[in-house]
Design a protein around this motif. Structure first.
Motif, mmCIF file in Angstrom:
data_model
loop_
_atom_site.group_PDB
_atom_site.id
_atom_site.type_symbol
_atom_site.label_atom_id
_atom_site.label_comp_id
_atom_site.label_asym_id
_atom_site.label_seq_id
_atom_site.Cartn_x
_atom_site.Cartn_y
_atom_site.Cartn_z
ATOM 1 N N GLU A 247 0.758 -1.142 0.111
ATOM 2 C CA GLU A 247 0.046 0.042 -0.047
ATOM 3 C C GLU A 247 0.852 1.160 0.040
ATOM 4 O O GLU A 247 0.480 2.353 -0.761
ATOM 5 C CB GLU A 247 -1.010 0.052 1.233
ATOM 6 C CG GLU A 247 -1.949 1.326 1.316
ATOM 7 C CD GLU A 247 -2.815 1.190 2.342
ATOM 8 O OE1 GLU A 247 -3.576 2.128 2.842
ATOM 9 O OE2 GLU A 247 -3.036 0.118 2.922
ATOM 10 N N ALA A 248 1.927 1.221 0.738
ATOM 11 C CA ALA A 248 2.850 2.142 0.849
ATOM 12 C C ALA A 248 3.467 2.678 -0.621
ATOM 13 O O ALA A 248 3.615 3.898 -0.985
ATOM 14 C CB ALA A 248 4.120 2.134 1.835
ATOM 15 N N ARG A 249 3.778 1.708 -1.304
ATOM 16 C CA ARG A 249 4.376 1.604 -2.604
ATOM 17 C C ARG A 249 3.325 2.016 -3.622
ATOM 18 O O ARG A 249 3.602 2.961 -4.471
ATOM 19 C CB ARG A 249 5.080 0.502 -3.051
ATOM 20 C CG ARG A 249 6.503 0.108 -2.178
ATOM 21 C CD ARG A 249 7.065 -1.082 -3.107
ATOM 22 N NE ARG A 249 6.100 -2.210 -3.122
ATOM 23 C CZ ARG A 249 6.146 -3.403 -2.430
ATOM 24 N NH1 ARG A 249 6.710 -3.336 -1.320
ATOM 25 N NH2 ARG A 249 5.312 -4.267 -2.525
ATOM 26 N N THR A 250 2.081 1.395 -3.558
ATOM 27 C CA THR A 250 1.322 1.752 -4.721
ATOM 28 C C THR A 250 0.430 3.010 -4.657
ATOM 29 O O THR A 250 -0.040 3.491 -5.484
ATOM 30 C CB THR A 250 0.421 0.534 -5.023
ATOM 31 O OG1 THR A 250 -0.081 -0.105 -3.714
ATOM 32 C CG2 THR A 250 1.232 -0.819 -5.442
ATOM 33 N N GLU A 251 0.115 3.300 -3.392
ATOM 34 C CA GLU A 251 -0.997 4.425 -3.046
ATOM 35 C C GLU A 251 -0.195 5.505 -2.513
ATOM 36 O O GLU A 251 -1.080 6.570 -2.523
ATOM 37 C CB GLU A 251 -2.002 3.694 -1.979
ATOM 38 C CG GLU A 251 -2.940 2.721 -2.690
ATOM 39 C CD GLU A 251 -4.156 2.374 -1.745
ATOM 40 O OE1 GLU A 251 -4.328 3.071 -1.036
ATOM 41 O OE2 GLU A 251 -4.426 1.173 -1.828
ATOM 42 N N HIS A 252 1.072 5.445 -2.175
ATOM 43 C CA HIS A 252 1.595 6.727 -1.519
ATOM 44 C C HIS A 252 2.780 6.986 -2.136
ATOM 45 O O HIS A 252 3.777 7.980 -1.744
ATOM 46 C CB HIS A 252 1.781 6.420 -0.050
ATOM 47 C CG HIS A 252 0.492 6.546 0.641
ATOM 48 N ND1 HIS A 252 -0.042 7.443 1.340
ATOM 49 C CD2 HIS A 252 -0.087 5.295 0.997
ATOM 50 C CE1 HIS A 252 -1.165 6.953 1.915
ATOM 51 N NE2 HIS A 252 -1.269 5.707 1.836
ATOM 52 N N GLY A 253 3.045 6.228 -3.341
ATOM 53 C CA GLY A 253 4.349 6.786 -3.967
ATOM 54 C C GLY A 253 5.602 6.485 -3.600
ATOM 55 O O GLY A 253 6.354 7.348 -3.494
ATOM 56 N N CYS A 254 5.773 5.447 -2.769
ATOM 57 C CA CYS A 254 6.977 5.359 -1.917
ATOM 58 C C CYS A 254 7.929 4.286 -2.584
ATOM 59 O O CYS A 254 8.535 3.632 -2.009
ATOM 60 C CB CYS A 254 6.614 4.354 -0.469
ATOM 61 S SG CYS A 254 5.841 6.027 0.589
ATOM 62 N N ASP A 255 7.940 4.036 -3.868
ATOM 63 C CA ASP A 255 8.843 3.144 -4.686
ATOM 64 C C ASP A 255 10.172 3.438 -4.372
ATOM 65 O O ASP A 255 10.912 2.522 -4.104
ATOM 66 C CB ASP A 255 8.719 3.286 -6.007
ATOM 67 C CG ASP A 255 7.165 2.668 -6.516
ATOM 68 O OD1 ASP A 255 6.809 1.651 -5.854
ATOM 69 O OD2 ASP A 255 6.737 3.119 -7.596
ATOM 70 N N ASP A 256 10.745 4.663 -4.019
ATOM 71 C CA ASP A 256 12.165 4.867 -3.663
ATOM 72 C C ASP A 256 12.337 5.287 -2.357
ATOM 73 O O ASP A 256 13.368 5.770 -1.736
ATOM 74 C CB ASP A 256 12.449 6.080 -4.483
ATOM 75 C CG ASP A 256 12.449 5.831 -5.903
ATOM 76 O OD1 ASP A 256 12.703 4.512 -6.462
ATOM 77 O OD2 ASP A 256 12.441 6.939 -6.919
ATOM 78 N N ASP A 257 11.231 5.227 -1.464
ATOM 79 C CA ASP A 257 11.541 5.433 -0.161
ATOM 80 C C ASP A 257 12.327 4.501 0.782
ATOM 81 O O ASP A 257 12.155 3.366 0.585
ATOM 82 C CB ASP A 257 9.954 5.532 0.772
ATOM 83 C CG ASP A 257 10.221 5.670 2.221
ATOM 84 O OD1 ASP A 257 10.406 6.910 2.576
ATOM 85 O OD2 ASP A 257 9.837 4.907 2.920
ATOM 86 N N ALA A 258 13.469 4.933 1.322
ATOM 87 C CA ALA A 258 14.428 4.125 2.140
ATOM 88 C C ALA A 258 13.587 3.208 3.062
ATOM 89 O O ALA A 258 13.846 2.178 3.020
ATOM 90 C CB ALA A 258 15.127 5.024 2.906
ATOM 91 N N ASP A 259 12.887 3.733 3.863
ATOM 92 C CA ASP A 259 12.099 2.737 4.964
ATOM 93 C C ASP A 259 11.406 1.555 4.518
ATOM 94 O O ASP A 259 11.142 0.586 4.577
ATOM 95 C CB ASP A 259 11.249 3.543 5.787
ATOM 96 C CG ASP A 259 11.833 4.478 6.798
ATOM 97 O OD1 ASP A 259 13.332 4.597 6.761
ATOM 98 O OD2 ASP A 259 11.356 5.229 7.506
ATOM 99 N N THR A 260 10.669 2.099 3.371
ATOM 100 C CA THR A 260 9.653 1.247 2.574
ATOM 101 C C THR A 260 10.560 -0.045 1.904
ATOM 102 O O THR A 260 10.205 -1.223 2.005
ATOM 103 C CB THR A 260 8.815 1.719 1.371
ATOM 104 O OG1 THR A 260 8.022 2.874 2.203
ATOM 105 C CG2 THR A 260 7.829 0.919 0.965
#
Length: 316
Positions: A247-260
């Protein structure tokens, strides 16, 4: 052991301060709703408030921009002799986040130390310095900035530092101080979540319950989703953790987020995923966040393995 990730953010909200014009701004920032925090900061900019609250509003907006990776903008808006030490420190953190040069990073550290020596009363400066020190692996120095618990944020970051060094007993003491200051505050609720997760499976369901309540009240965010993922992994429910990270990747644009990225790698390892499934996240993590502590640790381990492997290599 699960890789528990808590990014540290700060403000000047003191233990004794009553609710004020920045209540919503603070809550949005602490929960990772950075765009909402910026919008709130703009919306209240013309409201009558004290000089201290105006300065704090400006600091929050800059920190939210920093959290969104708007480094150039933060550096630009924090530059100038007319800016307070607290604002200048945020600009230094933006520079620290973007420079790979070790010499430049050390210079920033030295500058922050000099600023702390010349202005021992700025709680925002202390907290920003603590954040940078933590990113540089200077845990002792970071704790020295906040150990007196002058503000609720000081208490909150001290709690997280104690969890990092496996002193859950001291983290519980900080949590008790937060509860004495304001049991219903967002910071206190988050502190309780962190301690419950760190305490293991016996208490992690309390953390999940509080995270659900916060999400229902304020809306879901990448920060809350990552904490939820860690909580579900601690509870042994890898599928729920994977759902939160997806959900973080697909709905919140966290593809490059370090924690995710880090938590996805850890989750996939616990799920028994193959290397071909994990490697894309590792490669992106190394590419986008080469200075991240997880990446640096991985590089050291890989280097040590390669050196040992060479000792036993079969010569042609």
């Amino acid at each position: 052991r699960l890789f528990l990730l808590f990014d540290v953010h700060f403000n000047k909200h003191t233990v004794t301060m009553d609710p004020d014009e920045l209540y919503t701004l603070r809550a949005q920032f602490w929960l990772g709703h950075y765009n909402l925090c910026i919008n709130e900061g703009k919306a209240i900019a013309r409201r009558p408030m004290s000089t201290q609250l105006k300065a704090e509003r400006e600091e929050f907006v800059l920190r939210a921009q920093l959290a969104l990776g708007q480094y150039d903008r933060v550096v630009k808006e924090s530059s100038g002799a007319d800016k307070s030490p607290a604002i200048q420190a945020i600009g230094l953190q933006a520079q620290f986040e973007t420079t790979p040069d070790e010499s430049a990073r050390q210079t920033i550290i030295d500058t922050l130390k000099a600023m702390l020596d010349s202005d021992a009363s700025s709680t925002s400066l202390q907290l920003t310095a603590a954040n940078v020190f933590l990113k540089y692996g200077m845990t002792r120095e970071a704790l020295q900035c906040v150990h007196l618990g002058t503000t609720m944020e000081h208490l909150a970051v001290a709690l997280q530092i104690y969890l990092r060094i496996d002193r859950i007993d001291l983290a519980r003491q900080q949590l008790e101080l937060l509860r004495q200051a304001d049991e219903d505050a967002v910071l206190t609720q988050l502190g309780g979540v962190y301690v419950s997760i760190a305490s293991g499976r016996s208490t992690v369901h309390d953390a999940i319950h509080h995270l659900n309540s916060l999400s229902e009240q304020y809306g879901q965010s990448p920060v809350l989703l990552n904490i939820a993922a860690v909580a579900h992994m601690t509870a042994g429910n890898m599928d729920r953790a994977d759902d939160a990270l997806n959900e973080a990747r697909t709905e919140h644009g966290c593809d490059d987020d370090a924690d995710t990225l880090v938590n996805t790698v850890v989750c996939y390892q616990h799920m028994g995923k193959e290397l071909k499934d994990i490697e894309p996240f590792l490669l992106k993590l190394k590419s986008v966040h080469p200075n991240h502590a997880f990446v640096q640790g991985l590089v050291r381990v890989e280097g040590a393995f390669e050196r040992e492997a060479q000792k036993y290599a079969v010569k042609a």
